[in-house]
Design a protein around this motif. Structure first.
Motif, mmCIF file in Angstrom:
data_model
loop_
_atom_site.group_PDB
_atom_site.id
_atom_site.type_symbol
_atom_site.label_atom_id
_atom_site.label_comp_id
_atom_site.label_asym_id
_atom_site.label_seq_id
_atom_site.Cartn_x
_atom_site.Cartn_y
_atom_site.Cartn_z
ATOM 1 N N LYS A 32 12.332 15.142 -50.088
ATOM 2 C CA LYS A 32 11.090 14.444 -49.516
ATOM 3 C C LYS A 32 11.121 14.127 -48.184
ATOM 4 O O LYS A 32 10.273 14.148 -47.202
ATOM 5 C CB LYS A 32 10.534 13.403 -50.481
ATOM 6 C CG LYS A 32 9.830 13.746 -51.747
ATOM 7 C CD LYS A 32 9.798 12.736 -52.787
ATOM 8 C CE LYS A 32 9.629 11.295 -52.239
ATOM 9 N NZ LYS A 32 9.481 10.136 -53.193
ATOM 10 N N GLU A 33 12.354 13.534 -47.900
ATOM 11 C CA GLU A 33 12.670 13.079 -46.536
ATOM 12 C C GLU A 33 12.836 14.011 -45.447
ATOM 13 O O GLU A 33 12.472 13.759 -44.195
ATOM 14 C CB GLU A 33 14.079 12.233 -46.383
ATOM 15 C CG GLU A 33 13.674 10.892 -47.481
ATOM 16 C CD GLU A 33 12.482 10.068 -46.887
ATOM 17 O OE1 GLU A 33 12.137 9.912 -45.805
ATOM 18 O OE2 GLU A 33 11.776 9.376 -47.664
ATOM 19 N N SER A 40 6.550 14.321 -39.292
ATOM 20 C CA SER A 40 6.529 13.611 -38.173
ATOM 21 C C SER A 40 7.232 14.055 -36.780
ATOM 22 O O SER A 40 6.527 13.815 -35.693
ATOM 23 C CB SER A 40 7.299 12.203 -38.403
ATOM 24 O OG SER A 40 8.712 12.783 -38.689
ATOM 25 N N ARG A 41 8.095 14.949 -36.810
ATOM 26 C CA ARG A 41 8.503 15.720 -35.558
ATOM 27 C C ARG A 41 7.425 16.750 -34.903
ATOM 28 O O ARG A 41 7.494 16.673 -33.878
ATOM 29 C CB ARG A 41 9.800 16.573 -35.964
ATOM 30 C CG ARG A 41 10.514 17.332 -34.832
ATOM 31 C CD ARG A 41 11.739 18.052 -35.217
ATOM 32 N NE ARG A 41 11.085 19.180 -35.987
ATOM 33 C CZ ARG A 41 11.756 19.869 -36.966
ATOM 34 N NH1 ARG A 41 12.992 19.115 -37.505
ATOM 35 N NH2 ARG A 41 11.200 20.794 -37.540
ATOM 36 N N GLU A 42 6.565 17.168 -35.759
ATOM 37 C CA GLU A 42 5.723 18.062 -35.294
ATOM 38 C C GLU A 42 4.280 17.326 -35.111
ATOM 39 O O GLU A 42 3.158 18.178 -34.769
ATOM 40 C CB GLU A 42 5.390 19.402 -36.294
ATOM 41 C CG GLU A 42 6.559 20.154 -36.831
ATOM 42 C CD GLU A 42 6.747 20.744 -35.481
ATOM 43 O OE1 GLU A 42 6.134 21.440 -34.889
ATOM 44 O OE2 GLU A 42 7.951 21.198 -35.232
ATOM 45 N N GLY A 43 4.221 16.059 -35.102
ATOM 46 C CA GLY A 43 2.885 15.446 -34.806
ATOM 47 C C GLY A 43 2.190 15.331 -35.817
ATOM 48 O O GLY A 43 0.894 14.866 -35.815
ATOM 49 N N GLY A 44 2.416 15.584 -37.077
ATOM 50 C CA GLY A 44 1.582 15.051 -38.329
ATOM 51 C C GLY A 44 1.923 13.756 -38.978
ATOM 52 O O GLY A 44 2.536 12.926 -38.442
ATOM 53 N N LYS A 45 1.122 13.606 -39.940
ATOM 54 C CA LYS A 45 1.125 12.076 -40.646
ATOM 55 C C LYS A 45 1.121 12.599 -42.062
ATOM 56 O O LYS A 45 0.346 13.234 -42.635
ATOM 57 C CB LYS A 45 -0.035 11.470 -40.235
ATOM 58 C CG LYS A 45 -0.150 10.174 -40.936
ATOM 59 C CD LYS A 45 -1.580 9.502 -40.317
ATOM 60 C CE LYS A 45 -1.670 8.070 -41.067
ATOM 61 N NZ LYS A 45 -2.884 7.549 -40.820
ATOM 62 N N VAL A 46 2.032 11.983 -42.569
ATOM 63 C CA VAL A 46 2.253 12.187 -44.354
ATOM 64 C C VAL A 46 1.403 11.057 -44.906
ATOM 65 O O VAL A 46 1.600 9.854 -44.431
ATOM 66 C CB VAL A 46 3.717 11.779 -44.801
ATOM 67 C CG1 VAL A 46 3.946 11.986 -46.217
ATOM 68 C CG2 VAL A 46 4.398 13.158 -44.215
ATOM 69 N N LYS A 79 0.825 25.178 -37.058
ATOM 70 C CA LYS A 79 1.913 25.395 -36.919
ATOM 71 C C LYS A 79 2.653 24.441 -37.820
ATOM 72 O O LYS A 79 4.132 24.834 -37.995
ATOM 73 C CB LYS A 79 2.332 25.154 -35.489
ATOM 74 C CG LYS A 79 1.675 26.037 -34.560
ATOM 75 C CD LYS A 79 2.263 25.887 -33.116
ATOM 76 C CE LYS A 79 1.419 26.805 -32.090
ATOM 77 N NZ LYS A 79 1.643 26.702 -30.782
ATOM 78 N N LEU A 80 2.278 23.381 -38.043
ATOM 79 C CA LEU A 80 3.125 22.040 -38.824
ATOM 80 C C LEU A 80 3.379 22.982 -40.429
ATOM 81 O O LEU A 80 4.344 22.728 -41.027
ATOM 82 C CB LEU A 80 2.509 20.882 -38.910
ATOM 83 C CG LEU A 80 2.886 20.033 -40.051
ATOM 84 C CD1 LEU A 80 4.351 19.826 -39.801
ATOM 85 C CD2 LEU A 80 2.094 18.850 -40.327
#
Length: 158
Positions: A32-33, A40-46, A79-80
């Protein structure tokens, strides 16, 4: 002005992946981590991770009749999703995965981050007092099953 609004809008996705049933909770948390770090590295939000627990699969996956189901809900770009699936493909612990787009042009500020959830999963079949699993399906007698099939076959021929 339209360019800045388009840049802040993300797509909403969910990914479900199956993990080998013999993995410990700590190893599932590490997976999960890892996915959280990729997002988070690709600019998304969990938004949320939900571990559905160990469940019986419809057919054996990686020669196992059960798997641990993990559901993740996140915001990001196309891309994410490709990056998450590439990483899941390279992990030996992950046996299957699927990603689905839920919505287009979602404002990340309107979607709060929710607490991760861990569900119990199915109860093991070996519990005391559990009925024995039948091979023939839902019907209790094989003669009823054959009788239903012969009626359908005779109506198709007519």
């Amino acid at each position: 002005m339209a360019e800045t609004q388009a840049a802040t809008r993300l797509r909403e996705y969910e990914t479900i992946f199956l993990v080998k049933p013999d993995l410990t909770d700590d190893n599932v948390d590490k997976l999960k981590e890892r996915v959280r770090g990729i997002v988070s590295r690709e600019g998304g939000k969990v938004i949320r991770f939900t571990v559905w627990g160990k469940k019986k699969t419809l057919f054996p996956v990686a020669k196992q009749p059960r798997a641990i189901y993990v559901h993740t809900h996140f915001l990001g770009g196309a891309k994410l999703v490709a990056e998450i699936e590439r990483n899941l493909r390279n992990l030996d612990e992950v046996t299957r995965y699927i990603s689905v787009k839920i919505a287009d042009e979602v404002d990340p500020e309107t979607r709060p981050v929710l607490e991760d959830v861990k569900l119990a999963g199915d109860v093991e079949e070996t519990r005391p007092g559990a009925p024995a699993e039948r091979e023939g399906g839902f019907r209790s007698e094989g003669s009823e099953e054959q009788g239903g099939d012969s009626e359908e076959e005779s109506s198709e021929e007519a």
